[in-house]
Write an enzyme that holds these catalytic residues in place. Sequence first.
Site, PDB file in Angstrom:
ATOM      1  N   LYS A  49       0.846  -1.204   0.000  1.00  0.00           N
ATOM      2  CA  LYS A  49       0.000   0.000   0.000  1.00  0.00           C
ATOM      3  C   LYS A  49       0.880   1.253   0.000  1.00  0.00           C
ATOM      4  O   LYS A  49       0.631   2.212  -0.724  1.00  0.00           O
ATOM      5  CB  LYS A  49      -0.923  -0.005   1.231  1.00  0.00           C
ATOM      6  CG  LYS A  49      -2.042  -1.036   1.138  1.00  0.00           C
ATOM      7  CD  LYS A  49      -2.762  -1.260   2.457  1.00  0.00           C
ATOM      8  CE  LYS A  49      -3.790  -2.388   2.314  1.00  0.00           C
ATOM      9  NZ  LYS A  49      -4.473  -2.743   3.565  1.00  0.00           N
ATOM     10  N   GLN A  93      -4.784  -1.544   9.750  1.00  0.00           N
ATOM     11  CA  GLN A  93      -4.629  -2.854   9.117  1.00  0.00           C
ATOM     12  C   GLN A  93      -5.185  -3.944  10.037  1.00  0.00           C
ATOM     13  O   GLN A  93      -4.842  -4.014  11.219  1.00  0.00           O
ATOM     14  CB  GLN A  93      -3.142  -3.113   8.807  1.00  0.00           C
ATOM     15  CG  GLN A  93      -2.878  -4.395   8.040  1.00  0.00           C
ATOM     16  CD  GLN A  93      -3.475  -4.414   6.634  1.00  0.00           C
ATOM     17  OE1 GLN A  93      -3.576  -3.380   5.969  1.00  0.00           O
ATOM     18  NE2 GLN A  93      -3.890  -5.583   6.177  1.00  0.00           N
ATOM     19  N   ASP A 116     -11.543   2.667   4.434  1.00  0.00           N
ATOM     20  CA  ASP A 116     -11.988   1.282   4.204  1.00  0.00           C
ATOM     21  C   ASP A 116     -13.510   1.128   4.217  1.00  0.00           C
ATOM     22  O   ASP A 116     -14.020   0.062   3.915  1.00  0.00           O
ATOM     23  CB  ASP A 116     -11.459   0.382   5.333  1.00  0.00           C
ATOM     24  CG  ASP A 116     -10.081  -0.189   5.066  1.00  0.00           C
ATOM     25  OD1 ASP A 116      -9.835  -0.639   3.941  1.00  0.00           O
ATOM     26  OD2 ASP A 116      -9.257  -0.194   6.000  1.00  0.00           O
TER      27      ASP A 116
HETATM   28  N1  GUN Z   1      -6.799  -6.804   6.164  1.00  0.00           N
HETATM   29  C1  GUN Z   1      -7.067  -7.556   5.057  1.00  0.00           C
HETATM   30  N2  GUN Z   1      -7.674  -6.805   4.118  1.00  0.00           N
HETATM   31  C2  GUN Z   1      -7.811  -5.565   4.628  1.00  0.00           C
HETATM   32  C3  GUN Z   1      -8.371  -4.350   4.125  1.00  0.00           C
HETATM   33  O1  GUN Z   1      -8.884  -4.257   3.002  1.00  0.00           O
HETATM   34  N3  GUN Z   1      -8.303  -3.281   4.962  1.00  0.00           N
HETATM   35  C4  GUN Z   1      -7.768  -3.362   6.205  1.00  0.00           C
HETATM   36  N4  GUN Z   1      -7.768  -2.265   6.954  1.00  0.00           N
HETATM   37  N5  GUN Z   1      -7.237  -4.467   6.700  1.00  0.00           N
HETATM   38  C5  GUN Z   1      -7.257  -5.560   5.916  1.00  0.00           C
END
Ligand code: GUN
Length: 282
Positions: A49, A93, A116
């Site tokens: 990311k 995360q 998200d």
């Molecule tokens: N863990 C696995 N996929 C994601 C996601 O799309 N966002 C977040 N914040 N954590 C994750």
Amino acid sequence: MAIILDGKKLRDKLLEELKLKIDRLSEKPCLAVILVGDDTPSRIYVNNKKRAAESLGIVSEVFEYPGNVAEEEIIKKIQELNADKSVNAILVQLPLPEHINSRRVINSISPEKDVDCFTDTNTGKLFAGQPPAVYPCTPKGILLLLDEYGIDLDGKHVVVVGRSNIVGKPMSMMALNRNATVTVCHSHTKNLAKITKTAEVLISAVGEVLIKEDMVVKGCIVIDVGISKNSVGKLCGDVDFNSVSKVASYISPVPGGVGPMTITSLMLNTYDLYCEQKKRSL
Ligand code: GUN
């Protein structure tokens, strides 16, 4: 043979367009990421990311905490980031360590910076059929991929396998909002194959190789959200690609399908939150 839903190609196209828009900004969008503990996949996702953000000119700040950090410390950092006008988007995360109340942490993110769409406020909007600040990254990426290939969900039977808060639940709601008929299957579902064989669109987000050729009817559109490793350590999804691609009409590969689209959505969401905040501060 099925047509491949090429997430890398669409990612490259969308991020090129996004980069042009960001290049024109005098002040850059900023994404703050909170990473707790030393879960290896989470670390890899966060690094990916950060790399994607930097290549676009998005400022990316990662705040790392040891696995035994107190919940209050993370919430305090989120409150600081909420108040910081230079931060446009906040991502925690997941998964968080067991001793931390994930819902409490997520809900401390300001809904305007919830990149998200995981806060109760934004998921509530999603479930009420009203536009949240932005849409959850993985389901959004899947819909962008389907749109690119001219696949309309209206009236189709969409079967979602997996009921996670990150993928399965929001995906089912977003498909419903597009007038699909939706069935959600999970670990307690009886006779999964009987249901998957009724799917016109099958979306699997489980994390183990589960979907075999005899579970899919001819012409089905198959979306593979899973990421795991097979017995020889090769990256694979939930779908047995070699056999299922012979019966499916379209199929997303792993790697190179949904994964690149999830990151693309995160970048698009960061930009959209930035624009919304700028508009509001005028
Ligand atoms: N863990 C696995 N996929 C994601 C996601 O799309 N966002 C977040 N914040 N954590 C994750």
